[in-house]
Design a protein around this motif. Structure first.
Motif, PDB file in Angstrom:
ATOM      1  N   ILE A  28     -12.106   1.485   9.280  1.00  0.00           N
ATOM      2  CA  ILE A  28     -11.811   2.666   8.470  1.00  0.00           C
ATOM      3  C   ILE A  28     -10.310   2.972   8.470  1.00  0.00           C
ATOM      4  CG2 ILE A  28     -12.222   4.381  10.306  1.00  0.00           C
ATOM      5  CD1 ILE A  28     -13.138   4.732   6.592  1.00  0.00           C
ATOM      6  N   MET A  57       0.826  -1.224   0.000  1.00  0.00           N
ATOM      7  CA  MET A  57       0.000   0.000   0.000  1.00  0.00           C
ATOM      8  C   MET A  57       0.853   1.264   0.000  1.00  0.00           C
ATOM      9  SD  MET A  57      -3.016  -1.141   2.571  1.00  0.00           S
ATOM     10  CE  MET A  57      -4.150   0.141   2.115  1.00  0.00           C
ATOM     11  N   SER A 102      -7.780   8.909   8.692  1.00  0.00           N
ATOM     12  CA  SER A 102      -6.464   9.048   9.314  1.00  0.00           C
ATOM     13  C   SER A 102      -5.422   9.593   8.355  1.00  0.00           C
ATOM     14  CB  SER A 102      -6.007   7.697   9.855  1.00  0.00           C
ATOM     15  OG  SER A 102      -5.918   6.791   8.795  1.00  0.00           O
ATOM     16  N   ARG A 138      -9.703  -1.931   1.084  1.00  0.00           N
ATOM     17  CA  ARG A 138      -8.395  -1.417   1.500  1.00  0.00           C
ATOM     18  C   ARG A 138      -7.402  -1.474   0.335  1.00  0.00           C
ATOM     19  NH1 ARG A 138      -5.034  -4.633   6.008  1.00  0.00           N
ATOM     20  NH2 ARG A 138      -5.111  -6.170   4.349  1.00  0.00           N
ATOM     21  N   ASN A 144      -7.982   0.699   8.673  1.00  0.00           N
ATOM     22  CA  ASN A 144      -7.407  -0.270   7.744  1.00  0.00           C
ATOM     23  C   ASN A 144      -7.529   0.247   6.322  1.00  0.00           C
ATOM     24  OD1 ASN A 144      -6.531  -3.312   8.283  1.00  0.00           O
ATOM     25  ND2 ASN A 144      -7.778  -2.627  10.016  1.00  0.00           N
ATOM     26  N   ILE A 145      -8.741   0.727   6.005  1.00  0.00           N
ATOM     27  CA  ILE A 145      -9.026   1.141   4.628  1.00  0.00           C
ATOM     28  C   ILE A 145      -8.200   2.363   4.224  1.00  0.00           C
ATOM     29  CG2 ILE A 145     -10.854   2.129   3.157  1.00  0.00           C
ATOM     30  CD1 ILE A 145     -12.773   0.159   4.575  1.00  0.00           C
ATOM     31  N   THR A 146      -8.036   3.273   5.159  1.00  0.00           N
ATOM     32  CA  THR A 146      -7.331   4.519   4.810  1.00  0.00           C
ATOM     33  C   THR A 146      -5.832   4.450   5.117  1.00  0.00           C
ATOM     34  OG1 THR A 146      -7.911   5.409   6.977  1.00  0.00           O
ATOM     35  CG2 THR A 146      -9.372   5.978   5.150  1.00  0.00           C
TER      36      THR A 146
END
Lengths: 281, 345
Positions: free
Chosen positions: B90, A172, A280, B143, B92-94
Motif C-alpha cells: 500500500i 510519480m 501514507s 502504483r 508503494n501504491i500511495t
C-alpha cells in the motif's frame, strides 16, 4: 556422495589450510595480548586518568572524522555511483590515495599546508584554526585516512540500488531531493553505517599521521606507543586491551543495529485488507 | 497525447532517430522492435530520464522536452517491476499521492477500486519482496496509475512473467486501458503481445522507425523485409516484377494485385502455403514442386520446410496435417500459394 568427492579435492584442503593459517595469523597475537595482562594491570589501566582520557579522545576524534566523512562523502559517493563523466577514473584514484600513501607522509603533508610558511596555513591561523598539536589537527588527519573507506563503501551501496527505483519515484512526481530521502537513503543507510564503522575503525587505529601532527593531546595509539617505549610491553598491553575492548563493544553494537533492521525488512507477510490500511499520502 | 518531433539521441556507437511520431490521446500504442533497436531509449527519453540530443517531446500539447520527469505527468512500469523494497504494497501504491495536485489526487475509494480490479486488495500490508511475479506487476501497474498519469509508459511489462501469468496480466492491461482511458505506450519485442494489446504500432530497427500503422495492417502488409520477418513471415525473397507477375528465380508467380510501386521483394505468410502430396488441379493458384527437408513440431501446430527450385519455403500446418507429413521427409510434395497470399513491397 558429492560432499565426499569435494573432500578429496586438493583445492578443498588447500582452502581449509589457508583459512586456518589466516585465522591463526590474525588471532594468535591478539589472543596472546589478551592473555598477557593481569587483572591487576587491567584495573590499574582503567583507573588511570590518562588512559581513560586518551581512549576517550580516540573515540571522540574518530567519531568526528566519521561524521565529517558522512557529511562531505555521501554526496560525493552518490555522484561517483550514479554519473559517468570524463576523468571519473582519475577522481576515484585520488580518493584511494590516502590508503596508499605512508601515513607519516600524510601528517607531514597536512603540516606543510597548514603551517605558517604556507599562505593557506596563515589564512586558517588568522581564522583561529590551529592544526599542530590540537584536537582539530587530529580530526583532520583522521578524516584524511578514513574518508576513502567511507566513500568506497557507500558508493558500492548506492550502486547496488537499481536506478529504476529512482526513475519510478521521479515519474510519480517526487523531485530529485525527495527521491533521495524517500528511496535512496532508506535503501543505502546500511552501507552508510558500515562505511561509518570502517571509517571510524580506521581512524581509531591511526598512529603514523597523528604522531606527526599532534603527539599531544595524546590519542590511545600514541599513548600505547609512549608506554611501550618508556616502560615496555607490560605497561602498554593493558591499555591496548582496553582500547580493543571499547572498540569491539562499539562496533558490535553498531552491527547489531544494522542486522536487526535487516531482519525487520524481511518480516513475514501479513495479509490485511484495504479497510485496515493507513494511507501514507 | 504524445508527439515526438525529430527526436534524436546520440550515444557512443548508437543513434536513435530522428523520430517523428504521434500517439493519440487514450490510444494503446506499441513500440515494437528487437533487442537493441532503441525502444527503451525512446521510452526513457519521453519519461525525461534520458537527455535527448535534438528534437522535441510534447505531452498533451505541452512541450516537456526540458522538464524533469516529475513534471511530465507520466507513469512508468518496468519489466522488473521496480517496486520499492522497503515499503509495503500500500505504501508503494500511495507513494506518489502527496505529489499529486489536489484536483488530480485520486480518492481513497479510487485506489481501493484499482486494487480490487487488479486483485491485490488483500495484499495491502504485505512486504513487496514476498510477492510473486504476477502480484508484483499488478502492484506496479496500480502504483503507476494511482497518480493519474497522462501517459503510462510500459517497458516490456510481460517479459519477466511466466506464460500463464503473462496472459492474465495481458488481459488486465487491456481492461485497465479500457477502464482508465489513459494513453498507453508499451514497448515489446513480442508481436503477439502487441496484437493483443495495441491499437497501433511503430516498428523500430536500429534506432529508426521502419513502419507505423495498425497492427493488422502491418501484419498483412509489411513494407520492408525487416518488418516482414519481424511480424513472423519467414518467406521473404528478393524478386523481379513483370507483367503483373513476380519472377522468383525464373518462376512466374501470379499476383492478385499489381505489385507495389518500386517493389523489390515478395513475402508469403507460412499459413498461406498449402501442401499436397499430389499435383493440384486449380489453375488459379501458384504451384511449385519441392521436397520436405525439415519438420518442427510445436505441439498445437507444426512447421515444415520445403525446398523448391524457386526458393525454400516454410509453411505452418495444423496438428492433423503435421501428422500426415511428419514421416515423409525428403518426399516430393506440391505446394500451392494463392495469388492473394503473395505480398509485394
Amino acid at each position: 556422495m558429492r560432499r565426499i568427492q569435494q573432500h578429496r579435492d586438493p583445492l578443498f584442503w588447500i582452502s581449509l589450510i589457508s583459512c586456518v593459517a589466516v585465522s591463526a595469523f590474525i588471532l594468535l597475537p591478539l589472543l596472546q595480548m589478551f592473555c598477557e595482562p593481569t587483572w591487576q594491570g587491567l584495573y590499574e589501566a582503567m583507573a588511570d586518568k590518562n588512559v581513560r582520557r586518551s581512549i576517550g579522545l580516540s573515540l571522540y576524534t574518530s567519531g568526528w572524522a566519521a561524521l565529517i566523512s558522512f557529511i562531505i562523502g555521501t554526496p560525493f559517493a552518490y555522484l561517483l555511483a550514479r554519473k559517468s563523466f570524463k576523468g571519473k577514473g582519475l577522481i576515484e584514484s585520488i580518493v584511494d590515495l590516502p590508503i596508499m600513501i605512508p601515513h607519516p607522509i600524510i601528517g607531514i603533508a597536512v603540516l606543510g599546508l597548514t603551517g605558517s610558511e604556507h599562505w593557506f596555513g596563515r589564512l586558517i591561523q588568522e581564522a583561529g584554526i590551529r592544526i599542530m598539536g590540537t584536537v582539530t589537527g587530529i580530526i583532520v588527519v583522521l578524516t584524511f585516512v578514513g574518508l576513502p573507506f567511507y566513500i568506497n563503501t557507500v558508493k558500492n551501496g548506492f550502486e547496488a540500488i537499481p536506478l529504476r527505483l529512482e526513475n519510478v519515484s521521479r515519474s510519480m512526481g517526487a523531485s530529485f531531493t525527495s527521491t533521495f530521502f524517500r528511496i535512496t537513503l532508506p535503501l543505502a543507510w546500511r552501507s552508510m553505517l558500515v562505511g561509518l564503522i570502517l571509517c571510524a575503525a580506521r581512524a581509531i587505529s591511526e598512529f603514523g599521521a597523528v604522531i606527526i601532527v599532534a603527539y599531544h593531546p595524546m590519542v590511545a595509539p600514541v599513548l600505547i606507543y609512549e608506554r611501550f617505549t618508556a616502560y615496555g610491553l607490560e605497561y602498554s598491553q593493558p591499555v591496548a586491551v582496553l582500547l580493543i575492548l571499547v572498540c569491539l563493544i562499539l562496533f558490535i553494537f553498531l552491527r547489531i543495529v544494522s542486522t536487526t533492521n535487516r531482519s525487520k525488512a524481511n518480516r513475514p507477510p501479513a495479509a490485511a485488507g484495504i479497510s485496515k490500511t493507513k494511507f501514507s499520502a | 497525447m504524445v508527439e515526438l518531433e525529430q527526436l534524436t539521441i546520440d550515444l557512443p556507437g548508437f543513434r536513435l532517430g530522428p523520430i517523428d511520431l504521434t500517439v493519440q490521446e487514450g490510444e494503446s500504442f506499441v513500440l515494437l522492435g528487437p533487442t537493441g533497436s532503441g525502444k527503451t531509449l525512446m521510452l526513457e527519453a519521453i519519461a525525461g530520464i534520458l537527455p535527448i540530443t535534438r528534437g522535441s517531446i510534447r505531452i498533451n500539447k505541452t512541450d516537456v522536452t526540458r522538464l524533469p520527469p516529475e513534471d511530465r505527468g507520466i507513469g512508468i512500469v518496468y519489466q522488473d517491476f521496480a517496486l520499492f523494497p522497503h515499503l509495503s504494497v500500500i505504501k508503494n501504491i500511495t507513494y506518489g499521492l502527496r505529489y499529486c495536485k489536489k484536483t488530480k489526487r485520486p480518492s481513497r475509494r479510487r485506489i481501493a477500486e484499482l486494487m480490487a480490479h487488479t486483485g491485490i486488495d488483500h495484499l495491502a500490508e504485505r512486504d513487496v519482496t514476498t510477492l510473486s511475479g504476477g502480484e508484483k506487476q499488478r502492484v506496479a501497474l496500480v502504483r503507476a496509475l494511482s497518480v493519474s498519469p497522462s501517459v503510462l509508459l510500459l517497458d516490456e511489462p510481460l517479459s519477466a512473467l511466466d506464460r500463464g501469468i503473462r496472459y492474465d496480466i495481458q488481459r488486465l492491461l487491456k481492461s485497465l486501458h479500457q477502464e482508465t482511458g489513459t494513453t498507453f505506450l508499451m514497448v515489446t519485442h513480442d508481436f503477439t503481445e502487441a496484437i493483443f494489446l495495441g491499437q497501433r504500432t511503430a516498428v523500430l530497427n536500429n534506432g529508426q522507425i521502419e513502419q507505423t500503422g495498425g497492427l493488422m495492417e502491418i501484419l498483412r502488409h509489411p513494407r520492408s523485409p525487416f518488418v516482414a520477418r519481424f511480424v513472423g513471415i519467414p518467406n521473404v525473397f528478393a524478386a523481379e516484377f513483370k507483367n503483373g507477375h513476380a519472377l522468383l528465380a525464373g518462376f512466374n508467380l501470379k499476383l492478385s494485385n499489381p505489385p507495389a510501386k518500386a517493389a523489390t521483394h515478395i513475402a508469403v505468410r507460412p499459413e498461406d502455403i498449402r501442401i499436397h502430396p499430389s499435383p493440384a488441379t486449380n489453375p488459379e493458384v501458384n504451384v511449385l514442386t519441392g521436397k520436405i527437408i525439415d519438420t518442427a513440431d510445436h505441439g498445437p501446430y507444426g512447421e515444415i520446410t520445403i525446398q523448391t527450385d524457386a526458393a525454400t519455403f516454410k509453411a505452418t500446418l495444423t496438428r492433423r496435417e503435421m501428422l500426415e507429413f511428419y514421416n515423409i521427409q525428403a518426399a516430393e510434395v506440391i505446394i500451392q500459394i494463392p495469388p492473394d497470399g503473395i505480398h509485394t513491397f
